[in-house]
Scaffold this motif. Structure first.
Motif, short mmCIF file in Angstrom:
data_model
loop_
_atom_site.label_atom_id
_atom_site.label_comp_id
_atom_site.label_asym_id
_atom_site.label_seq_id
_atom_site.Cartn_x
_atom_site.Cartn_y
_atom_site.Cartn_z
N ALA A 199 -3.11 -4.86 -3.12
CA ALA A 199 -2.48 -3.54 -2.21
C ALA A 199 -3.61 -2.49 -2.86
CB ALA A 199 -1.29 -3.28 -2.72
N ALA A 200 -3.75 -2.55 -4.33
CA ALA A 200 -4.88 -1.31 -4.84
C ALA A 200 -6.24 -1.62 -4.11
CB ALA A 200 -4.93 -1.36 -6.13
N ILE A 201 -6.56 -2.84 -3.97
CA ILE A 201 -8.11 -3.01 -3.45
C ILE A 201 -8.07 -2.61 -2.02
CG2 ILE A 201 -9.69 -4.89 -3.13
CD1 ILE A 201 -8.70 -6.35 -5.50
N ASP A 202 -7.04 -2.88 -1.28
CA ASP A 202 -7.08 -2.68 0.18
C ASP A 202 -7.42 -1.43 0.42
OD1 ASP A 202 -7.23 -5.52 0.66
OD2 ASP A 202 -5.05 -5.51 1.11
N GLN A 203 -6.49 -0.41 -0.26
CA GLN A 203 -6.57 1.11 -0.07
C GLN A 203 -7.41 1.98 -0.74
OE1 GLN A 203 -2.44 1.94 -1.13
NE2 GLN A 203 -3.11 2.36 -3.22
N MET A 204 -8.53 1.27 -1.29
CA MET A 204 -9.70 2.31 -1.97
C MET A 204 -10.51 3.08 -1.03
SD MET A 204 -9.33 1.50 -5.21
CE MET A 204 -11.02 2.20 -5.90
N SER A 205 -10.52 2.73 0.31
CA SER A 205 -11.22 3.75 1.08
C SER A 205 -10.36 5.02 1.05
CB SER A 205 -10.97 3.01 2.59
OG SER A 205 -9.73 2.79 3.18
N GLY A 206 -8.97 5.10 0.95
CA GLY A 206 -8.31 6.26 1.02
C GLY A 206 -8.48 7.05 -0.30
N VAL A 207 -9.48 6.70 -1.02
CA VAL A 207 -9.38 7.33 -2.29
C VAL A 207 -10.16 8.95 -2.34
CG1 VAL A 207 -10.63 7.31 -4.90
CG2 VAL A 207 -9.07 5.29 -4.08
N VAL A 208 -9.59 9.99 -2.95
CA VAL A 208 -10.11 10.96 -3.05
C VAL A 208 -10.31 11.59 -4.50
CG1 VAL A 208 -9.57 11.73 -0.77
CG2 VAL A 208 -7.96 12.28 -2.65
N LYS B 74 0.82 -1.20 -0.12
CA LYS B 74 0.00 -0.16 0.11
C LYS B 74 0.90 1.22 -0.01
CE LYS B 74 -2.43 -1.17 3.50
NZ LYS B 74 -3.64 -0.93 4.59
N SER B 75 0.16 2.21 -0.33
CA SER B 75 1.07 3.78 -0.65
C SER B 75 1.40 4.16 1.02
CB SER B 75 0.02 4.91 -1.13
OG SER B 75 0.69 5.83 -1.11
N PRO B 76 2.59 4.40 1.18
CA PRO B 76 3.28 4.84 2.32
C PRO B 76 2.40 6.01 3.10
CG PRO B 76 4.98 4.98 0.64
CD PRO B 76 3.74 4.76 -0.13
N ALA B 77 2.46 6.03 4.22
CA ALA B 77 1.80 7.08 5.08
C ALA B 77 2.73 8.12 5.59
CB ALA B 77 0.77 6.33 6.17
N TRP B 78 2.16 9.14 5.95
CA TRP B 78 3.07 10.13 6.89
C TRP B 78 2.73 10.08 8.15
CZ3 TRP B 78 6.69 13.17 4.89
CH2 TRP B 78 6.83 13.68 3.47
N GLU B 79 3.77 10.10 9.02
CA GLU B 79 3.52 9.66 10.55
C GLU B 79 2.40 10.81 10.99
OE1 GLU B 79 4.81 7.67 12.57
OE2 GLU B 79 6.47 6.92 11.53
N GLY B 80 1.13 10.20 11.62
CA GLY B 80 0.02 10.94 12.13
C GLY B 80 -0.81 11.32 11.18
N GLU B 81 -0.78 11.19 9.82
CA GLU B 81 -1.52 11.68 8.92
C GLU B 81 -2.22 10.63 8.24
OE1 GLU B 81 -2.24 14.70 8.37
OE2 GLU B 81 -0.56 15.78 9.24
N GLU B 82 -3.34 10.97 7.59
CA GLU B 82 -4.34 10.06 6.94
C GLU B 82 -4.14 9.73 5.49
OE1 GLU B 82 -9.31 9.47 6.09
OE2 GLU B 82 -8.37 10.81 7.38
N VAL B 83 -3.85 8.59 4.92
CA VAL B 83 -3.45 8.66 3.65
C VAL B 83 -4.54 9.04 2.58
CG1 VAL B 83 -2.89 6.91 1.88
CG2 VAL B 83 -1.86 6.77 3.78
N LYS B 84 -4.25 9.90 1.68
CA LYS B 84 -5.35 10.31 0.65
C LYS B 84 -4.68 10.15 -0.80
CE LYS B 84 -7.49 13.76 3.77
NZ LYS B 84 -7.88 15.04 3.91
N LEU B 85 -5.23 9.35 -1.59
CA LEU B 85 -4.92 8.92 -2.79
C LEU B 85 -6.07 9.27 -3.84
CD1 LEU B 85 -4.12 5.36 -1.88
CD2 LEU B 85 -2.55 7.18 -1.92
N PRO B 86 -5.40 10.14 -5.03
CA PRO B 86 -6.45 10.57 -6.06
C PRO B 86 -6.72 9.40 -7.08
CG PRO B 86 -4.18 11.50 -6.34
CD PRO B 86 -4.12 10.67 -4.86
#
Length: 431
Positions: free
Chosen positions: A375-384, A296-308
């Motif tokens: 990985a792509a399917i698992d992170q769809m909740s972060g899609v913007v 999955k796309s890396p996160a920033w410490e303490g931030e929520e992943v947002k993926l266009p």
């Protein structure tokens, strides 16, 4: 004189026939076989779905008695297609169907003539009136609505950026083969790969758009646009961009080259980690000669992943009724379960319509055998939504962001100077 008159008459007839032939080609009214001929413009290079486009078009043409589709590839991704479409319309013509990247949704709807697929269905295809509500989730359909709420097109390609990792190279560098989960850790791992193996640690895709840049910045809490104004030059935006710049300019652990070259460098085993679209899954999986995986796309410490949301919608730009009908016949074929499954298998795009993943004639077996899709399917909740600059200045604003990317990663300007001045320039355009 009689001979000359006959020659002039013959020449005039030839010109008339040529004009008629040209008119037929422009309108796509028919081919020799009596089919309505239409053009389908796409951005899929051979390594990213181009072969699948050709296969689907060939399959459709073989089974259709009424429509013949000609696929036309447009380089430089969605920006290149927009520029080519401008030239085509200025010349008095247009394709029937076009792929429109999410970042150009508003620009397209503000500057080009189109007809919504539902309008064509309502006028000519009674049996398909509920096609979209039957086969698409509302939030997915909403991706193809412009800022005024108009359903401009239909979602076709959905993707998110994932991190491809060369497990063999990470292992050689003494790093966990599971890969980094944060951007901060990724930076450290990239430097470790360079120091221990002499190879590059990281490459982030650099196509003719700012899709990956948006993921990097907005996952750190920045915003590309806020209330119609560019705001990417914020403290959070500068912090995120600085991490990438430090890897390229200072550490020299990351590459700053063209997208095709960057992907190929990873495939060749010269880069440990590649940040790009899941749509490159097929190309990488089929050609990498090492233990490759996606995480999955890396996160920033303490931030929520947002993926266009990457990928594109399909829009109907056909101006004549017969071409519009032909366009929907082809689109309906592209959206059937079997075609969507082939599209996903050939690219890695996540299916836009429902029911494909679990269907026996869809992707059920494929997903069981191709774990790199997970990985792509698992992170769809972060899609913007992919940011679309409003107004007629959309293309120019996009280009300014591309220009400053090259300046920053080329070391000619600092991150703060580059982002701040570019933000100001874009906001002047948007007024």
């Amino acid at each position: 004189m009689k001979l000359w008159s006959k020659f002039v008459l013959l020449f005039a007839v030839m010109l008339t026939l040529a004009a008629c032939s040209s008119s037929d080609q422009e309108s796509g009214s028919s081919t020799e076989g009596g089919k309505t001929k239409i053009e389908y413009w796409h951005v899929n290079a051979e390594t990213q779905g181009g072969k699948t486009v050709e296969a689907l078009v060939e399959e459709f043409n073989a089974q259709s008695d009424t429509v013949e589709v000609v696929a036309k590839y447009n380089p430089d991704m969605y920006k290149g297609l927009m520029q080519n479409l401008q030239a085509e319309v200025a010349a008095g013509s247009s394709p029937a169907i076009v792929q429109i990247g999410w970042a150009f949704l508003d620009y397209f709807s503000n500057n080009f003539s189109y007809v919504t697929p539902q309008e064509v269905i309502d006028a000519h295809f009674e049996e398909d009136k509920t096609f979209f509500e039957d086969n698409f989730l509302p939030n997915i359909m909403d991706l193809a609505k412009n800022s005024e709420g108009t359903q401009v097109g239909i979602p076709y390609s959905l993707s998110t950026p994932v991190l491809y990792i060369n497990r063999d190279l990470l292992k050689e560098a003494g790093l966990p083969t599971t890969g980094p989960t944060t951007w901060e850790q990724l930076k450290e791992d990239a430097k470790a790969v360079l120091d221990t193996t002499g190879k590059y640690g990281f490459y982030m895709q650099e196509p003719a758009d700012n899709w990956a840049t948006q993921a990097l910045l907005e996952s750190n809490g920045a915003k590309i646009i806020t209330d119609g104004k560019a705001t990417f030059g914020s403290e959070k935006g500068i912090e995120a961009y600085s991490l990438l710049s430090d890897m390229v300019v200072e550490d020299k652990s990351a590459l700053h080259i063209g997208w095709d070259q960057g992907v190929q460098s990873f495939i060749d085993g010269n880069v440990a980690m590649l940040y790009t679209t899941i749509a490159q899954r097929s190309n990488i999986q089929n050609n990498a000669q090492f233990d490759v995986a996606t995480i999955k796309s890396p996160a920033w410490e303490g931030e929520e992943v947002k993926l266009p949301a990457g990928g594109a919608m399909l829009a109907i730009t056909a101006q004549e009724e017969e071409q519009q009908k032909a366009a929907w016949e082809f689109m309906k074929f592209l959206y059937n379960v079997e075609s969507v499954a082939k599209w996903t298998e050939g690219t890695g795009y996540v299916p836009a319509r429902e029911g494909v993943a679990d269907a026996e004639n869809g992707l059920k077996q494929f997903l069981a055998e191709n774990k790199m899709m997970q990985a792509a399917i698992d992170q769809m909740s972060g899609v913007v939504p992919w940011t679309s600059f409003p107004g007629d200045a959309g293309l120019q604003a996009e280009q300014l962001l591309l220009d400053v990317r090259d300046q920053i990663l080329g070391g000619s300007v600092t991150v703060e100077e580059g982002l701040t001045s570019t933000e100001q320039s874009i906001n002047k355009l948007l007024k």
